[in-house]
Design a protein around this motif. Sequence first.
Motif, PDB file in Angstrom:
ATOM      1  N   VAL A  73       6.255 -18.603 -12.944  1.00  0.00           N
ATOM      2  CA  VAL A  73       6.583 -17.184 -13.162  1.00  0.00           C
ATOM      3  C   VAL A  73       7.309 -16.934 -14.486  1.00  0.00           C
ATOM      4  CG1 VAL A  73       8.682 -17.399 -11.776  1.00  0.00           C
ATOM      5  CG2 VAL A  73       7.674 -15.151 -12.085  1.00  0.00           C
ATOM      6  N   TRP A  74       8.082 -17.952 -14.952  1.00  0.00           N
ATOM      7  CA  TRP A  74       8.811 -17.765 -16.213  1.00  0.00           C
ATOM      8  C   TRP A  74       7.847 -17.524 -17.382  1.00  0.00           C
ATOM      9  CZ3 TRP A  74       9.307 -21.641 -12.680  1.00  0.00           C
ATOM     10  CH2 TRP A  74       8.551 -22.804 -12.902  1.00  0.00           C
ATOM     11  N   GLU A  75       6.594 -17.969 -17.240  1.00  0.00           N
ATOM     12  CA  GLU A  75       5.628 -17.765 -18.332  1.00  0.00           C
ATOM     13  C   GLU A  75       5.096 -16.323 -18.358  1.00  0.00           C
ATOM     14  OE1 GLU A  75       2.611 -20.766 -18.019  1.00  0.00           O
ATOM     15  OE2 GLU A  75       4.046 -22.379 -18.445  1.00  0.00           O
ATOM     16  N   TRP A  76       5.138 -15.624 -17.238  1.00  0.00           N
ATOM     17  CA  TRP A  76       4.570 -14.277 -17.221  1.00  0.00           C
ATOM     18  C   TRP A  76       5.501 -13.197 -16.653  1.00  0.00           C
ATOM     19  CZ3 TRP A  76       4.357 -12.773 -12.130  1.00  0.00           C
ATOM     20  CH2 TRP A  76       4.227 -13.770 -11.162  1.00  0.00           C
ATOM     21  N   GLY A  77       6.669 -13.609 -16.190  1.00  0.00           N
ATOM     22  CA  GLY A  77       7.597 -12.637 -15.593  1.00  0.00           C
ATOM     23  C   GLY A  77       7.962 -11.511 -16.558  1.00  0.00           C
ATOM     24  N   ARG A  78       8.104 -11.866 -17.819  1.00  0.00           N
ATOM     25  CA  ARG A  78       8.485 -10.854 -18.815  1.00  0.00           C
ATOM     26  C   ARG A  78       7.325  -9.883 -19.055  1.00  0.00           C
ATOM     27  NH1 ARG A  78      10.333 -12.127 -25.026  1.00  0.00           N
ATOM     28  NH2 ARG A  78      10.931  -9.981 -25.495  1.00  0.00           N
ATOM     29  N   ASP A  79       6.113 -10.417 -19.187  1.00  0.00           N
ATOM     30  CA  ASP A  79       4.957  -9.551 -19.468  1.00  0.00           C
ATOM     31  C   ASP A  79       4.715  -8.564 -18.340  1.00  0.00           C
ATOM     32  OD1 ASP A  79       4.673 -11.052 -21.692  1.00  0.00           O
ATOM     33  OD2 ASP A  79       3.114 -12.353 -20.875  1.00  0.00           O
ATOM     34  N   VAL A  80       5.107  -8.963 -17.147  1.00  0.00           N
ATOM     35  CA  VAL A  80       4.862  -8.117 -15.992  1.00  0.00           C
ATOM     36  C   VAL A  80       5.986  -7.068 -15.844  1.00  0.00           C
ATOM     37  CG1 VAL A  80       5.864  -9.095 -13.866  1.00  0.00           C
ATOM     38  CG2 VAL A  80       3.393  -8.811 -14.067  1.00  0.00           C
ATOM     39  N   GLY A  81       6.964  -7.146 -16.742  1.00  0.00           N
ATOM     40  CA  GLY A  81       8.044  -6.148 -16.737  1.00  0.00           C
ATOM     41  C   GLY A  81       9.278  -6.565 -15.971  1.00  0.00           C
ATOM     42  N   GLY A  82       9.325  -7.826 -15.554  1.00  0.00           N
ATOM     43  CA  GLY A  82      10.498  -8.297 -14.811  1.00  0.00           C
ATOM     44  C   GLY A  82      11.701  -8.449 -15.736  1.00  0.00           C
ATOM     45  N   GLN A 138       0.796  -1.231   0.000  1.00  0.00           N
ATOM     46  CA  GLN A 138       0.000   0.000   0.000  1.00  0.00           C
ATOM     47  C   GLN A 138       0.835   1.292   0.000  1.00  0.00           C
ATOM     48  OE1 GLN A 138      -2.924  -0.699   3.092  1.00  0.00           O
ATOM     49  NE2 GLN A 138      -4.317  -1.516   1.544  1.00  0.00           N
ATOM     50  N   HIS A 139       2.137   1.147  -0.252  1.00  0.00           N
ATOM     51  CA  HIS A 139       3.015   2.326  -0.381  1.00  0.00           C
ATOM     52  C   HIS A 139       3.900   2.158  -1.609  1.00  0.00           C
ATOM     53  CE1 HIS A 139       2.213   4.136   3.574  1.00  0.00           C
ATOM     54  NE2 HIS A 139       2.055   2.879   3.975  1.00  0.00           N
ATOM     55  N   ALA A 151      -3.552 -13.540  -8.865  1.00  0.00           N
ATOM     56  CA  ALA A 151      -3.144 -12.951  -7.586  1.00  0.00           C
ATOM     57  C   ALA A 151      -1.623 -12.880  -7.475  1.00  0.00           C
ATOM     58  CB  ALA A 151      -3.722 -13.777  -6.444  1.00  0.00           C
ATOM     59  N   LEU A 152      -0.946 -13.821  -8.107  1.00  0.00           N
ATOM     60  CA  LEU A 152       0.522 -13.798  -8.086  1.00  0.00           C
ATOM     61  C   LEU A 152       1.068 -12.636  -8.909  1.00  0.00           C
ATOM     62  CD1 LEU A 152       1.268 -17.604  -8.558  1.00  0.00           C
ATOM     63  CD2 LEU A 152       1.921 -16.248  -6.578  1.00  0.00           C
ATOM     64  N   ILE A 153       0.385 -12.380 -10.009  1.00  0.00           N
ATOM     65  CA  ILE A 153       0.844 -11.330 -10.923  1.00  0.00           C
ATOM     66  C   ILE A 153       0.612  -9.932 -10.337  1.00  0.00           C
ATOM     67  CG2 ILE A 153       0.275 -10.228 -13.148  1.00  0.00           C
ATOM     68  CD1 ILE A 153      -0.068 -13.055 -14.309  1.00  0.00           C
ATOM     69  N   LYS A 154      -0.532  -9.773  -9.673  1.00  0.00           N
ATOM     70  CA  LYS A 154      -1.004  -8.443  -9.265  1.00  0.00           C
ATOM     71  C   LYS A 154       0.054  -7.563  -8.569  1.00  0.00           C
ATOM     72  CE  LYS A 154      -4.684  -6.366  -6.681  1.00  0.00           C
ATOM     73  NZ  LYS A 154      -5.580  -6.590  -5.593  1.00  0.00           N
ATOM     74  N   PRO A 155       0.684  -8.014  -7.503  1.00  0.00           N
ATOM     75  CA  PRO A 155       1.609  -7.091  -6.824  1.00  0.00           C
ATOM     76  C   PRO A 155       2.843  -6.763  -7.662  1.00  0.00           C
ATOM     77  CG  PRO A 155       1.757  -9.288  -5.879  1.00  0.00           C
ATOM     78  CD  PRO A 155       0.592  -9.315  -6.828  1.00  0.00           C
ATOM     79  N   TYR A 156       3.245  -7.695  -8.539  1.00  0.00           N
ATOM     80  CA  TYR A 156       4.427  -7.440  -9.378  1.00  0.00           C
ATOM     81  C   TYR A 156       4.099  -6.442 -10.478  1.00  0.00           C
ATOM     82  CZ  TYR A 156       6.871 -10.771  -6.614  1.00  0.00           C
ATOM     83  OH  TYR A 156       7.468 -11.376  -5.542  1.00  0.00           O
ATOM     84  N   CYS A 214       7.373 -13.145  -0.028  1.00  0.00           N
ATOM     85  CA  CYS A 214       7.225 -13.488   1.401  1.00  0.00           C
ATOM     86  C   CYS A 214       6.024 -12.900   2.152  1.00  0.00           C
ATOM     87  CB  CYS A 214       8.483 -13.117   2.148  1.00  0.00           C
ATOM     88  SG  CYS A 214       9.447 -14.554   2.574  1.00  0.00           S
ATOM     89  N   GLY A 215       6.181 -11.647   2.637  1.00  0.00           N
ATOM     90  CA  GLY A 215       5.168 -11.055   3.508  1.00  0.00           C
ATOM     91  C   GLY A 215       3.813 -10.908   2.836  1.00  0.00           C
ATOM     92  N   TYR A 216       3.784 -10.981   1.512  1.00  0.00           N
ATOM     93  CA  TYR A 216       2.518 -10.821   0.796  1.00  0.00           C
ATOM     94  C   TYR A 216       1.613 -12.033   1.013  1.00  0.00           C
ATOM     95  CZ  TYR A 216      -0.513  -8.979  -2.900  1.00  0.00           C
ATOM     96  OH  TYR A 216      -1.569  -8.451  -3.601  1.00  0.00           O
ATOM     97  N   SER A 217       2.158 -13.119   1.501  1.00  0.00           N
ATOM     98  CA  SER A 217       1.298 -14.286   1.772  1.00  0.00           C
ATOM     99  C   SER A 217       0.323 -13.962   2.909  1.00  0.00           C
ATOM    100  CB  SER A 217       2.127 -15.536   2.059  1.00  0.00           C
ATOM    101  OG  SER A 217       3.099 -15.227   2.991  1.00  0.00           O
ATOM    102  N   ALA A 218       0.601 -12.894   3.668  1.00  0.00           N
ATOM    103  CA  ALA A 218      -0.380 -12.477   4.679  1.00  0.00           C
ATOM    104  C   ALA A 218      -1.587 -11.812   4.008  1.00  0.00           C
ATOM    105  CB  ALA A 218       0.272 -11.493   5.649  1.00  0.00           C
ATOM    106  N   ILE A 219      -1.405 -11.355   2.767  1.00  0.00           N
ATOM    107  CA  ILE A 219      -2.501 -10.683   2.044  1.00  0.00           C
ATOM    108  C   ILE A 219      -3.314 -11.697   1.239  1.00  0.00           C
ATOM    109  CG2 ILE A 219      -3.057  -8.838   0.362  1.00  0.00           C
ATOM    110  CD1 ILE A 219      -1.693  -7.873   2.997  1.00  0.00           C
ATOM    111  N   VAL A 220      -2.625 -12.586   0.526  1.00  0.00           N
ATOM    112  CA  VAL A 220      -3.335 -13.683  -0.160  1.00  0.00           C
ATOM    113  C   VAL A 220      -2.694 -15.000   0.238  1.00  0.00           C
ATOM    114  CG1 VAL A 220      -4.425 -12.789  -2.258  1.00  0.00           C
ATOM    115  CG2 VAL A 220      -1.954 -13.110  -2.190  1.00  0.00           C
ATOM    116  N   GLY A 221      -3.516 -15.852   0.820  1.00  0.00           N
ATOM    117  CA  GLY A 221      -3.000 -17.107   1.353  1.00  0.00           C
ATOM    118  C   GLY A 221      -2.640 -18.101   0.270  1.00  0.00           C
TER     119      GLY A 221
END
Length: 659
Positions: free
Chosen positions: A453-462, A387-388, A422-427, A409-416
């Motif tokens: 992640v290798w299937e979408w890491g690039r699309d997400v800008g990684g 949120q920042h 949901a994996l893509i969203k924060p990245y 890591c700590g994001y697992s407290a937001i989505v279990g």
Amino acid sequence: MRRLRVTWLFVVLVVSGPAIWLVLGERGGRERIVPLASLDLLKVEQGLGYAQPNRTIQGRPFSIAGETYASGLGTHAPSVVRVALDGRGSRFTAKVGVDDEAKRPGSVVFRIIGDERERYNSGTVRAGEPARPVDVDLRGIRRLLLLVEPGVDGQDGDHADWVDALFRVKGERPRTVDRPTEEAILLTPPSSPQPCINGARIFGVGPGSPLLYTIAATGDRPMTFGVTNLPAGLQLDSQTGQITGSLSKVGTNRMTLVAENELGRAERELRIVVGVSLALTPPMGWNSWNCWGCAVDQEKILETAQAFVDSGLIEHGWSYINIDDCWTVNPSAADGVVRDRQGMLQANDKFPDMLRLTDAIHSLGLKAGIYTSPGPTTCQGFTGSYQHEMQDAARIARWGFDYLKYDWCGYSAIVGDPDREALIKPYALMKSCLDQVERDIVYSLCQYGMGEVWEWGRDVGGHCWRTTGDIVDTWESVSSIGFSQDGYSLFGGPGHWNDPDMLVVGQVGWGSDLHATRLTPNEQYSHMSLWCLLCAPLLIGCDVTKLDAFTHSLLTNDEVLEVNQDPLGDQARRIARAGYQEVWAKAMEDGSKAVGLFNRSEFPERITVQWKDLGIHGPHRVRDLWRQQDLGEFEDHFEDKVPRHGVLLVRMNGIGTGD
Ligand code: GLA
């Protein structure tokens, strides 16, 4: 007379028989039964935790497919138990299976090697399957290896049990032994005193972004640098070799770098590509985690940057100095203000002046990296960016960082239990923030390979993404991670790299017990070679202020590093496998092939690479890259002996065929 002698012997044998047997028994030892669990288990090497006597690795009673067992050895794949029998054994019996305690159903293969020959192979054993019987004839065997290898589904849940495991031996008890020791032979030839330009031949930058590229060159100092065709907008410091400035026009700029000292002059082309991507070659640098863990501080980072220069690492293209976890304030420790009134993220006391830190790093010609999490806290419980995100991206950019590792890591407290979305969203969110800052920041996704992640890491800008869990300094960890990267080569390339985690060479320790890597010299050659072939980001994880000669030579072989930094960015694939032998190969921009012949077995093996597996034909020149020596010309295959857990890394150039 003769008949009398035979009769006499017969009488002696009958009368004194028990005594003779006793003598024989004492010499050869009477056969006895020795449980595997009674041996010294500290010498067992395994992927997770410690081997346990008469317990699973989680300290529970054994249970395989609902059946319980009282005795045995609990381990976790990959695992090796080395037993010295010295020919005194007659049988080894046991039952093997995957323990019911594992949360995720694992699968493993149990193997027994006696003096370089396989004596037992369980085939794949899955969780929930009944224990399989093992019965191995030990006669004559000197060294026995009990191995558990992860199944094709990786290491998760591989709680492997050897139950009711018993040796029948005569004389001395069997004992567990350490792996064979090896001499640390320095293969890399010393750098020449004449100038030689190393490092990336292609460099990506955003339009209008501040640029820093340091010409990496070995050779005696003083050295002066020049650039012909330096595009307008860039300046060169001829003493340091630092190119700075910015370029606004999208496109490729070709220039020639020059390095000169009193012994000679070297030239090399550099392409600066504006507006396509960053990290056009895999990032090369250092990260604090594998050596300092949470004991990292500003001084250690500054010392590391200085050591990059003093040890000459910078002359080989090493450039990023990255801070990992534990630099923000730990909210539960209440030892500082997490964010100021405006919500700006604060560094903790160990980092009193981030701007001074990045300035110092940049003035040495190096780049600075930092770490945060999409969660409210990081893996170690320090403040994260939840949120920042925009504020944190802006802060990191203003501080002058060039690289961000964003750790789930700590994001697992937001989505279990996240699905792919949901994996893509924060990245994706952090990427949209990084896109708004006026600085090039290499974006490294760290979420251990979840959701392919290798299937979408690039699309997400990684620019890179971790494909696995955390590496540790054991052969089990390095080999199981490294050799499982085959499926990802399709997804890697310039500006978007698969990341099998950091290097575990030199002094590592994660902040508590700094020690020399537990990898043998050959295992370290394999580790570096494989990471170079895989185009992995190369992040040194050791204390570089204490680089020993072996580690230094491992990190400064320019022909090996070139395999990693080749502009084509082709990630190696496994092109052949037989037993413990694996051959991995990648195409290089000049049309040659870089090929690693790896021996994963416990003993030296001869390995052959066939031209047909490489997709080449006709005579080829083969060069040993570690030794930087030509090995000769070969018609349709190449073969050599490769040490235990070792590698032969070669480059093959076609002779007149265009291959
Ligand atoms: C995770 C990452 C590691 C490291 C630690 C820090 O485990 O995978 O690389 O960043 O967090 O806590």
